[in-house]
Design a protein around this motif. Structure first.
Motif, mmCIF file in Angstrom:
data_model
loop_
_atom_site.group_PDB
_atom_site.id
_atom_site.type_symbol
_atom_site.label_atom_id
_atom_site.label_comp_id
_atom_site.label_asym_id
_atom_site.label_seq_id
_atom_site.Cartn_x
_atom_site.Cartn_y
_atom_site.Cartn_z
ATOM 1 N N GLY A 288 0.815 -1.213 0.000
ATOM 2 C CA GLY A 288 0.000 0.000 0.000
ATOM 3 C C GLY A 288 0.847 1.260 0.000
ATOM 4 N N VAL A 289 1.959 1.238 0.736
ATOM 5 C CA VAL A 289 2.845 2.407 0.822
ATOM 6 C C VAL A 289 3.467 2.708 -0.538
ATOM 7 N N VAL A 290 3.983 1.685 -1.225
ATOM 8 C CA VAL A 290 4.683 1.951 -2.501
ATOM 9 C C VAL A 290 3.708 2.347 -3.606
ATOM 10 N N ILE A 291 2.480 1.809 -3.587
ATOM 11 C CA ILE A 291 1.493 2.222 -4.585
ATOM 12 C C ILE A 291 1.068 3.663 -4.341
ATOM 13 N N ALA A 292 0.860 4.021 -3.059
ATOM 14 C CA ALA A 292 0.498 5.397 -2.733
ATOM 15 C C ALA A 292 1.602 6.371 -3.154
ATOM 16 N N ARG A 293 2.856 5.925 -3.069
ATOM 17 C CA ARG A 293 3.985 6.802 -3.395
ATOM 18 C C ARG A 293 4.241 6.911 -4.893
ATOM 19 N N ASP A 294 4.203 5.769 -5.601
ATOM 20 C CA ASP A 294 4.640 5.745 -7.001
ATOM 21 C C ASP A 294 3.537 5.439 -8.006
ATOM 22 N N GLY A 295 2.363 4.995 -7.522
ATOM 23 C CA GLY A 295 1.287 4.672 -8.442
ATOM 24 C C GLY A 295 1.262 3.202 -8.826
ATOM 25 N N LEU A 296 0.089 2.717 -9.241
ATOM 26 C CA LEU A 296 -0.111 1.311 -9.571
ATOM 27 C C LEU A 296 0.641 0.909 -10.831
ATOM 28 N N ARG A 297 0.663 1.795 -11.816
ATOM 29 C CA ARG A 297 1.255 1.439 -13.113
ATOM 30 C C ARG A 297 2.712 0.993 -12.968
ATOM 31 N N ARG A 298 3.455 1.691 -12.114
ATOM 32 C CA ARG A 298 4.873 1.384 -11.956
ATOM 33 C C ARG A 298 5.086 0.044 -11.255
ATOM 34 N N TRP A 299 4.181 -0.334 -10.339
ATOM 35 C CA TRP A 299 4.416 -1.482 -9.472
ATOM 36 C C TRP A 299 3.646 -2.739 -9.857
ATOM 37 N N LEU A 300 2.762 -2.663 -10.847
ATOM 38 C CA LEU A 300 1.907 -3.810 -11.154
ATOM 39 C C LEU A 300 2.715 -5.039 -11.564
ATOM 40 N N PHE A 301 3.659 -4.877 -12.479
ATOM 41 C CA PHE A 301 4.446 -6.033 -12.937
ATOM 42 C C PHE A 301 5.341 -6.585 -11.821
ATOM 43 N N PRO A 302 6.095 -5.745 -11.088
ATOM 44 C CA PRO A 302 6.902 -6.288 -9.977
ATOM 45 C C PRO A 302 6.056 -6.969 -8.900
ATOM 46 N N MET A 303 4.866 -6.445 -8.668
ATOM 47 C CA MET A 303 4.015 -7.050 -7.646
ATOM 48 C C MET A 303 3.473 -8.406 -8.107
ATOM 49 N N ALA A 304 3.212 -8.537 -9.380
ATOM 50 C CA ALA A 304 2.801 -9.846 -9.904
ATOM 51 C C ALA A 304 3.955 -10.845 -9.757
ATOM 52 N N LEU A 305 5.182 -10.389 -9.983
ATOM 53 C CA LEU A 305 6.344 -11.250 -9.768
ATOM 54 C C LEU A 305 6.474 -11.663 -8.303
ATOM 55 N N SER A 306 6.149 -10.754 -7.397
ATOM 56 C CA SER A 306 6.288 -11.059 -5.976
ATOM 57 C C SER A 306 5.276 -12.101 -5.521
ATOM 58 N N VAL A 307 4.171 -12.247 -6.257
ATOM 59 C CA VAL A 307 3.203 -13.307 -5.963
ATOM 60 C C VAL A 307 3.701 -14.641 -6.514
ATOM 61 N N ALA A 308 4.309 -14.615 -7.703
ATOM 62 C CA ALA A 308 4.671 -15.854 -8.405
ATOM 63 C C ALA A 308 5.983 -16.463 -7.921
ATOM 64 N N VAL A 309 7.038 -15.679 -7.861
ATOM 65 C CA VAL A 309 8.388 -16.221 -7.637
ATOM 66 C C VAL A 309 8.541 -16.939 -6.292
ATOM 67 N N PRO A 310 8.024 -16.377 -5.167
ATOM 68 C CA PRO A 310 8.223 -17.075 -3.883
ATOM 69 C C PRO A 310 7.576 -18.457 -3.807
ATOM 70 N N ASN A 311 6.658 -18.784 -4.724
ATOM 71 C CA ASN A 311 6.085 -20.130 -4.724
ATOM 72 C C ASN A 311 7.150 -21.199 -4.942
#
Length: 416
Positions: A288-311
């Motif tokens: 929530g902090v990073v989206i509020a700071r930089d916006g969703l567009r910048r973080w959408l792809f890295p956040m999808a990676l953060s869901v997938a890779v730790p599996n």
């Protein structure tokens, strides 16, 4: 309206919202495994319990029209408490599977209805400023409910299993505790919830108006620009997680000879329901902090990676089968932190996509498709695992994380 401090009812309302959902969706998996069901049977039967959350947009308008949201909250909490007692009473019977599934099925509809009423009441009972202030508090209380049920109560069941040797008795006690909690919360809310002036049944509606509004709601949703890509995004984003969520408890509980880690029930409660939930909450806060700071567009792809890779950590655990419980704790904490961090982007996108005249209804439709994306893969995950074993199953989970990265470039983010 009769003034009530939001501190008196917002935390308890969202604690009460979390209790039945976690018990129905998450704890049932551990309970049925301990009662002797196979992985395939468990995932198939419990997968159906998502259905009320899939179809709740179809009856959510009636919660607005009939009675008041305050009334719905009180009645649903009472019925959910009674349902938990019914589960507790029937667990030791020879027909426990049919009886408990019937109760869980009815409670799933009750819990989905309670969600509609509670979220609506939150908006009516608070000013916009207070809604913004309490959003973090209500989410935290929901997570506390997750820790209580998936952590504390599962650990209690595990300790009772070990001390008494009676698995059905142990789980009966857990559901009697849940019944007492929900009935107590219902009585508390009966007296403490405020009486917002806007919380009243609409008497000016006719069947024709209701039908017209219904049709317009669905028409405008499916007419939105980029609806096909959005639906693919909703269905694919949690495709891997939906299967991992159902199988993780079985993986922890199964004997090492069967490919599992051979943990005790109490250990699983601590790992999944305490360490995992705290890491999930921390990941969500950072997201929530990073989206509020930089916006969703910048973080959408890295956040999808953060869901997938730790599996991939589950694949590592399946090959190593470590005896160290602390290593398992660390792996689960990392995976859940990544998931909490990434799911923030997913929920933020759904809120942005739902903007418009029918914002509440469209958000309900989005979450309905989200539940569908969890339900269908989850139902077959046990069968897939039994066919290929745990290591290859976790490879399959990683493969299921790939499609979302082909969808994200085509997403349309109107504003942030």
């Amino acid at each position: 309206m009769k003034e009530r401090s939001p501190w008196a009812w917002v935390p308890s309302l969202y604690f009460a919202e979390g209790l039945p959902y976690v018990a129905i969706i998450n704890v049932t998996a551990i309970m049925y495994l301990r009662l002797g069901l196979s992985n395939a049977e468990m995932t198939f039967y419990t997968g159906w319990l998502y259905l009320p959350w899939v179809i709740k947009p179809f009856w959510s308008p009636f919660v607005d029209i009939l009675k008041t949201k305050r009334w719905w909250i009180f009645i649903m909490q009472l019925l959910l408490g009674a349902g938990m007692a019914g589960v507790a009473f029937t667990i030791p019977t020879t027909f426990y599977l049919q009886a408990t599934l019937a109760f869980f099925w009815l409670m799933a509809f009750g819990s989905a209805t309670h969600d509609i009423a509670a979220d609506g009441f939150y908006m009516l009972g608070l000013t916009h400023e207070k809604q913004a202030f309490f959003i973090g508090i209500r989410n935290t209380c929901y997570r506390i409910a997750m820790i209580t049920v998936q952590g504390l109560l599962v650990m209690i069941a595990g300790l009772l299993e070990k001390s008494t040797g009676r698995i059905p008795f142990s789980w009966s006690i857990v559901f009697y505790i849940l019944a007492a909690l929900l009935i107590g919360l219902a009585l508390w809310h009966r007296f403490i919830l405020p009486y917002p002036e806007e919380d009243s049944p609409r008497e000016d509606l006719t069947p024709g108006i209701i039908l017209n509004e219904f049709v317009k709601t669905f028409w405008e949703f499916f007419s939105k620009e980029g609806i096909v890509v959005t639906l693919l995004f909703i269905l694919f984003f949690r495709l891997g997680e939906s299967q991992l969520l159902k199988i993780s408890a079985a993986f922890f509980l199964d004997d090492p000879q069967q490919g599992g880690l051979g943990l005790e029930t109490a250990q699983v409660g601590f790992i999944v329901g305490t360490v995992g939930i705290i890491a999930l909450l921390a990941g969500g806060i950072v997201g929530g902090v990073v989206i509020a700071r930089d916006g969703l567009r910048r973080w959408l792809f890295p956040m999808a990676l953060s869901v997938a890779v730790p599996n991939a950590l589950y694949l590592l655990l399946a090959y190593l089968q470590p005896e160290s419980v602390w290593l398992v704790n660390v792996c689960v904490a990392v995976e859940q932190f990544g998931y909490g961090f990434g799911i923030t982007a997913f929920m933020m996108y759904l809120m942005l996509f739902s903007e418009g005249t029918y914002k509440t209804s469209h958000y309900a439709l989005c979450t309905g498709f989200m539940a569908l994306g969890m339900m269908l893969p989850g139902m077959v995950s046990g069968w897939i695992q039994e066919q290929v074993g745990y290591p290859l199953f976790f490879v399959w989970v990683l493969v299921c994380c790939v499609p979302i990265f082909f969808v994200i470039p085509f997403l349309r983010i109107v504003r942030e």
